[in-house]
Each structure stands twice: as structure tokens, then as C-alpha cells.
Design a protein around this motif. Structure first.
Motif, PDB file in Angstrom:
ATOM      1  N   TYR A   1      -8.005   5.683   1.074  1.00 38.63           N
ATOM      2  CA  TYR A   1      -9.329   5.505   0.468  1.00 38.63           C
ATOM      3  C   TYR A   1     -10.254   4.629   1.322  1.00 38.63           C
ATOM      4  O   TYR A   1     -11.379   4.367   0.935  1.00 38.63           O
ATOM      5  N   THR A   2      -9.764   4.171   2.464  1.00 38.89           N
ATOM      6  CA  THR A   2     -10.592   3.365   3.361  1.00 38.89           C
ATOM      7  C   THR A   2     -10.435   3.896   4.775  1.00 38.89           C
ATOM      8  O   THR A   2      -9.434   4.533   5.104  1.00 38.89           O
ATOM      9  N   SER A   3     -11.404   3.609   5.618  1.00 39.16           N
ATOM     10  CA  SER A   3     -11.348   4.047   7.011  1.00 39.16           C
ATOM     11  C   SER A   3     -12.061   3.029   7.883  1.00 39.16           C
ATOM     12  O   SER A   3     -12.789   2.160   7.384  1.00 39.16           O
ATOM     13  N   PHE A   4     -11.835   3.128   9.180  1.00 40.96           N
ATOM     14  CA  PHE A   4     -12.484   2.233  10.126  1.00 40.96           C
ATOM     15  C   PHE A   4     -13.829   2.840  10.541  1.00 40.96           C
ATOM     16  O   PHE A   4     -13.901   4.005  10.918  1.00 40.96           O
TER      17      PHE A   4
ATOM     18  N   GLU B   1      -6.533  -0.844  -6.415  1.00 43.29           N
ATOM     19  CA  GLU B   1      -5.731  -1.874  -5.757  1.00 43.29           C
ATOM     20  C   GLU B   1      -5.493  -1.536  -4.291  1.00 43.29           C
ATOM     21  O   GLU B   1      -5.569  -2.420  -3.419  1.00 43.29           O
ATOM     22  N   VAL B   2      -5.205  -0.261  -4.007  1.00 45.22           N
ATOM     23  CA  VAL B   2      -5.002   0.151  -2.615  1.00 45.22           C
ATOM     24  C   VAL B   2      -6.284  -0.054  -1.820  1.00 45.22           C
ATOM     25  O   VAL B   2      -6.257  -0.544  -0.678  1.00 45.22           O
ATOM     26  N   THR B   3      -7.423   0.302  -2.408  1.00 47.46           N
ATOM     27  CA  THR B   3      -8.701   0.119  -1.734  1.00 47.46           C
ATOM     28  C   THR B   3      -8.965  -1.349  -1.444  1.00 47.46           C
ATOM     29  O   THR B   3      -9.394  -1.718  -0.335  1.00 47.46           O
TER      30      THR B   3
ATOM     31  N   ASP C   1      -6.241   5.316 -11.704  1.00 49.53           N
ATOM     32  CA  ASP C   1      -7.408   4.686 -11.095  1.00 49.53           C
ATOM     33  C   ASP C   1      -7.133   3.239 -10.711  1.00 49.53           C
ATOM     34  O   ASP C   1      -7.680   2.735  -9.722  1.00 49.53           O
ATOM     35  N   GLU C   2      -6.281   2.554 -11.497  1.00 51.03           N
ATOM     36  CA  GLU C   2      -5.979   1.152 -11.192  1.00 51.03           C
ATOM     37  C   GLU C   2      -5.286   1.025  -9.845  1.00 51.03           C
ATOM     38  O   GLU C   2      -5.578   0.099  -9.063  1.00 51.03           O
ATOM     39  N   ARG C   3      -4.374   1.947  -9.558  1.00 49.71           N
ATOM     40  CA  ARG C   3      -3.674   1.910  -8.274  1.00 49.71           C
ATOM     41  C   ARG C   3      -4.644   2.215  -7.130  1.00 49.71           C
ATOM     42  O   ARG C   3      -4.572   1.600  -6.056  1.00 49.71           O
TER      43      ARG C   3
ATOM     44  N   ILE D   1       0.829  -1.206   0.000  1.00 55.41           N
ATOM     45  CA  ILE D   1       0.000   0.000   0.000  1.00 55.41           C
ATOM     46  C   ILE D   1       0.866   1.260   0.000  1.00 55.41           C
ATOM     47  O   ILE D   1       0.581   2.232  -0.717  1.00 55.41           O
ATOM     48  N   ALA D   2       1.933   1.253   0.807  1.00 60.56           N
ATOM     49  CA  ALA D   2       2.825   2.424   0.861  1.00 60.56           C
ATOM     50  C   ALA D   2       3.482   2.678  -0.486  1.00 60.56           C
ATOM     51  O   ALA D   2       3.602   3.824  -0.938  1.00 60.56           O
ATOM     52  N   LEU D   3       3.902   1.597  -1.171  1.00 60.00           N
ATOM     53  CA  LEU D   3       4.556   1.748  -2.475  1.00 60.00           C
ATOM     54  C   LEU D   3       3.586   2.295  -3.515  1.00 60.00           C
ATOM     55  O   LEU D   3       3.906   3.243  -4.252  1.00 60.00           O
ATOM     56  N   LEU D   4       2.370   1.725  -3.566  1.00 61.54           N
ATOM     57  CA  LEU D   4       1.378   2.195  -4.533  1.00 61.54           C
ATOM     58  C   LEU D   4       0.952   3.632  -4.239  1.00 61.54           C
ATOM     59  O   LEU D   4       0.725   4.420  -5.167  1.00 61.54           O
ATOM     60  N   SER D   5       0.854   3.983  -2.970  1.00 58.54           N
ATOM     61  CA  SER D   5       0.478   5.347  -2.603  1.00 58.54           C
ATOM     62  C   SER D   5       1.539   6.342  -3.035  1.00 58.54           C
ATOM     63  O   SER D   5       1.227   7.455  -3.491  1.00 58.54           O
ATOM     64  N   ASP D   6       2.817   5.958  -2.912  1.00 66.90           N
ATOM     65  CA  ASP D   6       3.899   6.836  -3.381  1.00 66.90           C
ATOM     66  C   ASP D   6       3.828   7.029  -4.890  1.00 66.90           C
ATOM     67  O   ASP D   6       4.013   8.144  -5.397  1.00 66.90           O
ATOM     68  N   TYR D   7       3.555   5.959  -5.617  1.00 60.70           N
ATOM     69  CA  TYR D   7       3.413   6.070  -7.072  1.00 60.70           C
ATOM     70  C   TYR D   7       2.257   7.002  -7.432  1.00 60.70           C
ATOM     71  O   TYR D   7       2.351   7.802  -8.371  1.00 60.70           O
TER      72      TYR D   7
END
Length: 313
Positions: A125-128, A111-113, A106-108, A93-99
Motif C-alpha cells: 500500500y506504499t511505494s517510494f 497498520e501496514v500502511t 481495513d484495520e490491517r 508487515i509480512a505477518l499482517l500481509s499474510d493475514y
């Protein structure tokens, strides 16, 4: 300096991993960075099929080649390693967020979601969300809940009101600084009512509001002039304390001496009453509470300044 310390002791460079017959996928990071003495390198990944094969690590240690092998057949799963999937997901998630910060796609985002929802991790993009199945407001009536909140910086407990606003540190006893406003308002209404009904307010005079600085003595890095100006600027804010004094037939007079210890940043470190001729605890403590809110000009250095202030009526 920290960056130089981080890179000054390389252990392995040009590292490569060969998984052989071990079927690994989704390996993070895709490119293995150099290994330094003060910074470990962790490689995460998934595997499918049978846990067999040999993992080979190759690299260079100085001018010498380095090789290491790990026989997967000899490794046994442990329950203490249950956090590994979540560590892998966090790294991914950290790597994709940096990208996405550089080139949003939108694909990233998707994927993070998906990773956040699958591994129960907080992402951009998500929360508790907590859902309570118990119905609390059955009859539809509103219920007020008192929620405590932190005070802004440099705002004293006087802003709270009630009996909980006073600090007990270095003060003779609890006072009623904020209550003085209510007392003054009550007295005004009572006096107005007596006049309206034709009653005479005999032997009563207004409490004098002439609170003055008689003397300021300073030892330390702060100048007497700057200390006096700071106190004079806020002198009117002490006026509500005067309403705590008893109304008498003659003008109230007295002297109040306070000792203040100021840190180099201008904030009060210690405050105490040196002497007072008023013999009125609520009034004296009210003045201390007002003085405690003062912030003097910063004067630098590492020594404190001691200010002795004499206030008179």
C-alpha cells in the motif's frame, strides 16, 4: 526432500519466553515456533522504561527440559544494531500481509500502511516516490529522451537499426542487413525516376531472387529432413540480402556454404561461413545474420548437431 532435511533435526520444542521485569511489547512472532538445526528462530520486540530484568527461555530438547536466562542489565546497546527496528517492522508487515490474504480487514491495511510510512519500507500500500525540486522544463518546450529497452526473447540486434544492431561474435565483419531494405527502396525510386524522365536503364537487370538450398548435411541428433524444413521455411527472409549484390548485365550465380552448430534445445551455438564464391563481404555477412536467427527443432540428449548448408543462386 528439502522439507524432510529441514525438520529432521529438532533442537528445541515448546519454547516460551518470560520477560520478567523487562517491559517488552509488540513481540514478533506471537507464538514461537520450534527450533531446528537448519532454521534459526528470531524473536523481535520493543521495550520501554528501564533496561532491567531477566529474560527466561524454556523449552524441551528431546526428552530433557531446557532453560536459559539473559540478564538485561549486562547488555549494552550497540550502534551496529541500528537495523533491528527495520527488521521488526518488515516481519510485522509480512505477518499482517499474510493475514490479509486470508481475511482482508481495513484495520490491517491501515497498520501496514502506517508501518511502511513510519519505517520507510515498501509495502503493498506504499511505494517510494522521488521528488526533484529542480525545474527542468522552464520554457515549456518538449525534450525527447532516448530510453534503451531490452529486446524480446529470440529477437536479434537487427531490430535496433542503425550501426549498433550487429553482433560481432563469429562473424567476418559488420554487415548492413537492415540497411539493405533502405538500399533496395532507394534503387527502386532511382529506377522509377529514370523511366519517368525517359532515360533508359541500359545494361541493367534485376538481381535474381532465386536463393535455393543445394545440399544439407547433418551429423548428430537432428535429422536432415527437419533441418532442411527449418531452413526452407525461413529462406524468403534472406531475400533482402540479395539487394546488396551489384546489379550486373548477366545473372549473378554463386555458392554459399555455412557450418552451424546446434545445441539440443534447437538454438544455434556456433555459426561460421565455410566457403563462398560470391566474394562479397556485405552479402555474405548479411546471410550469416539471417541464419543466426533460426531456431531448429529440439532433439534432446546432451550432444550437439552439426549442420552444413549449401545455398546457391
Amino acid at each position: 526432500k528439502k522439507f524432510r532435511q529441514l525438520i529432521q533435526s529438532p533442537l528445541l520444542t515448546g519454547m516460551k519466553l518470560d520477560f520478567g521485569g523487562f517491559e517488552a511489547y509488540d513481540v514478533e512472532p506471537p507464538q514461537i515456533p520450534d527450533l531446528f538445526a537448519d532454521r534459526p528462530v528470531v524473536v523481535f520486540g520493543k521495550w520501554r522504561g528501564q533496561p532491567r530484568g531477566v529474560i527466561r527461555l524454556q523449552g524441551s530438547s528431546g526428552d530433557q527440559p531446557f532453560k536459559a536466562t539473559l540478564d538485561v542489565d549486562q547488555v549494552r546497546p550497540l550502534s551496529t544494531h541500528s537495523a533491528l527496528p527495520y527488521l521488526w517492522a518488515r516481519h510485522r508487515i509480512a505477518l499482517l500481509s499474510d493475514y490479509n490474504q486470508l481475511h482482508p480487514r481495513d484495520e490491517r491495511v491501515q497498520e501496514v500502511t502506517t508501518l511502511g510510512l513510519t519505517y520507510n519500507l515498501l509495502t503493498a500500500y506504499t511505494s517510494f516516490v522521488a521528488v526533484d525540486s529542480q525545474v527542468r522544463n522552464v520554457d515549456g518546450k518538449q525534450v525527447t529522451v532516448r530510453q534503451p529497452l531490452p529486446l524480446p526473447e529470440r529477437v536479434s540486434d537487427l531490430a535496433v537499426g542503425g550501426a549498433a544492431y550487429l553482433s560481432k561474435a563469429r562473424l567476418p565483419s559488420p554487415a548492413v542487413f537492415q540497411e539493405s531494405f533502405a538500399t533496395a527502396d532507394k534503387d527502386e525510386r532511382s529506377a522509377a525516376g529514370r523511366i519517368q524522365h525517359g532515360e533508359k536503364a541500359a545494361n541493367e537487370e534485376k538481381t535474381p531472387v532465386d536463393l535455393r538450398i543445394s545440399k544439407v548435411e547433418v551429423t548428430g541428433g537432428l535429422t536432415e529432413e527437419r533441418a532442411r524444413k527449418t531452413i526452407e521455411k525461413h529462406l524468403n527472409s534472406f531475400s533482402p540480402c540479395l539487394s546488396l549484390l551489384p546489379v550486373q548485365a548477366k545473372v549473378v550465380k554463386g555458392e554459399f556454404v555455412v557450418s552451424i552448430l546446434v545445441a539440443p534445445d534447437g538454438k544455434i551455438r556456433e555459426l561460421r561461413m565455410a566457403r563462398s564464391s560470391f566474394n562479397h563481404e556485405r552479402f555474405e555477412t548479411c546471410l550469416l545474420e539471417g541464419i543466426k536467427k533460426l531456431v531448429f527443432p529440439a532433439f534432446g540428449g546432451d550432444k550437439v548437431a552439426r549442420i552444413t548448408v549449401t545455398l546457391v543462386l
